[in-house]
Design an enzyme around this catalytic site. Sequence first.
Site, PDB file in Angstrom:
ATOM      1  N   GLN A   1     -14.464  -8.080  16.083  1.00 52.44           N
ATOM      2  CA  GLN A   1     -13.367  -7.403  16.793  1.00 52.44           C
ATOM      3  C   GLN A   1     -12.628  -8.398  17.680  1.00 52.44           C
ATOM      4  O   GLN A   1     -13.261  -9.202  18.385  1.00 52.44           O
ATOM      5  CB  GLN A   1     -13.922  -6.248  17.650  1.00 52.44           C
TER       6      GLN A   1
ATOM      7  N   HIS B   1      -9.330   0.726  16.654  1.00 56.56           N
ATOM      8  CA  HIS B   1      -8.350   0.780  15.563  1.00 56.56           C
ATOM      9  C   HIS B   1      -9.061   0.711  14.223  1.00 56.56           C
ATOM     10  O   HIS B   1     -10.162   0.164  14.109  1.00 56.56           O
ATOM     11  CB  HIS B   1      -7.335  -0.361  15.677  1.00 56.56           C
ATOM     12  N   PHE B   2      -8.393   1.241  13.220  1.00 51.34           N
ATOM     13  CA  PHE B   2      -8.849   1.143  11.841  1.00 51.34           C
ATOM     14  C   PHE B   2      -7.860   0.284  11.070  1.00 51.34           C
ATOM     15  O   PHE B   2      -6.649   0.440  11.219  1.00 51.34           O
ATOM     16  CB  PHE B   2      -8.938   2.528  11.191  1.00 51.34           C
ATOM     17  N   HIS B   3      -8.403  -0.610  10.243  1.00 53.66           N
ATOM     18  CA  HIS B   3      -7.586  -1.413   9.328  1.00 53.66           C
ATOM     19  C   HIS B   3      -7.462  -0.670   8.005  1.00 53.66           C
ATOM     20  O   HIS B   3      -8.467  -0.151   7.487  1.00 53.66           O
ATOM     21  CB  HIS B   3      -8.269  -2.741   9.012  1.00 53.66           C
TER      22      HIS B   3
ATOM     23  N   ASP C   1       0.023  -4.888  10.454  1.00 52.65           N
ATOM     24  CA  ASP C   1      -0.729  -5.992  11.066  1.00 52.65           C
ATOM     25  C   ASP C   1       0.123  -7.259  10.946  1.00 52.65           C
ATOM     26  O   ASP C   1       0.620  -7.566   9.858  1.00 52.65           O
ATOM     27  CB  ASP C   1      -2.077  -6.158  10.341  1.00 52.65           C
TER      28      ASP C   1
HETATM   29  P1  AMP Z   1      -9.817  -6.633  15.056  1.00 56.43           P
HETATM   30  O1  AMP Z   1     -10.106  -8.106  14.899  1.00 56.43           O
HETATM   31  O2  AMP Z   1     -10.585  -5.742  14.171  1.00 56.43           O
HETATM   32  O3  AMP Z   1      -9.891  -6.274  16.518  1.00 56.43           O
HETATM   33  O4  AMP Z   1      -8.321  -6.446  14.571  1.00 56.43           O
HETATM   34  C1  AMP Z   1      -7.209  -6.750  15.323  1.00 56.43           C
HETATM   35  C2  AMP Z   1      -6.073  -6.896  14.368  1.00 56.43           C
HETATM   36  O5  AMP Z   1      -4.887  -6.875  15.121  1.00 56.43           O
HETATM   37  C3  AMP Z   1      -6.082  -8.206  13.565  1.00 56.43           C
HETATM   38  O6  AMP Z   1      -6.070  -7.915  12.181  1.00 56.43           O
HETATM   39  C4  AMP Z   1      -4.804  -8.900  14.015  1.00 56.43           C
HETATM   40  O7  AMP Z   1      -4.192  -9.584  12.952  1.00 56.43           O
HETATM   41  C5  AMP Z   1      -3.970  -7.759  14.520  1.00 56.43           C
HETATM   42  N1  AMP Z   1      -2.988  -8.071  15.537  1.00 56.43           N
HETATM   43  C6  AMP Z   1      -3.136  -8.876  16.605  1.00 56.43           C
HETATM   44  N2  AMP Z   1      -2.013  -8.876  17.358  1.00 56.43           N
HETATM   45  C7  AMP Z   1      -1.143  -8.028  16.739  1.00 56.43           C
HETATM   46  C8  AMP Z   1       0.195  -7.590  16.999  1.00 56.43           C
HETATM   47  N3  AMP Z   1       0.872  -8.017  18.072  1.00 56.43           N
HETATM   48  N4  AMP Z   1       0.778  -6.721  16.146  1.00 56.43           N
HETATM   49  C9  AMP Z   1       0.111  -6.286  15.042  1.00 56.43           C
HETATM   50  N5  AMP Z   1      -1.144  -6.660  14.745  1.00 56.43           N
HETATM   51  C10 AMP Z   1      -1.768  -7.516  15.570  1.00 56.43           C
END
Ligand code: AMP
Length: 144
Positions: free
Chosen positions: A101, A107-109, A37
């Site tokens: 989101q 996606h999973f964190h 991330d």
């Molecule tokens: P969500 O808010 O659960 O949809 O998570 C999206 C995640 O993607 C967040 O933790 C962001 O920090 C991450 N994110 C956004 N853009 C990128 C990127 N280009 N590469 C890697 N992670 C990203």
Amino acid sequence: MMLDQSYDPENIFAKIICGEIPSVNLYESDSILAFMDVFPQSEGHCLVIHKQATATNLFDVDDDDLAALTAAVKKVAQAVRDGLAPDGIRIAQFNGAPAGQTVYHLHFHVIPVYEGRNLGAHASGGPADTEQLEKTATKIRAAL
Ligand code: AMP
């Protein structure tokens, strides 16, 4: 973006899958990609996605694809555990903007938690230094 929005093939993770946007990758198979991330909430915060499933969230993913994805989440979380030795690991998954989101490709964190260190805010702050992400990724990859 509410729960019933259709999948946007131009979303940022779709661009990562096709290599249009760079990412620090940890693990890749025919169907799965795991990568760091860029706005990490802790050292080792990474994301696991299905490459073919055009699902915005948990409600529009095929059960077989979800099974493959969750198996990969476990594998990556194990490598984070072995590579970084955190005190705990949070697995998170958000559905719809009101739930937090921000990217509409399921996606999973995987978020390591270290005692005495606060987690950063979700999807905010400045992007991490790529060299630092690479260093952390090297430790996780070595445990995969
Ligand atoms: P969500 O808010 O659960 O949809 O998570 C999206 C995640 O993607 C967040 O933790 C962001 O920090 C991450 N994110 C956004 N853009 C990128 C990127 N280009 N590469 C890697 N992670 C990203």
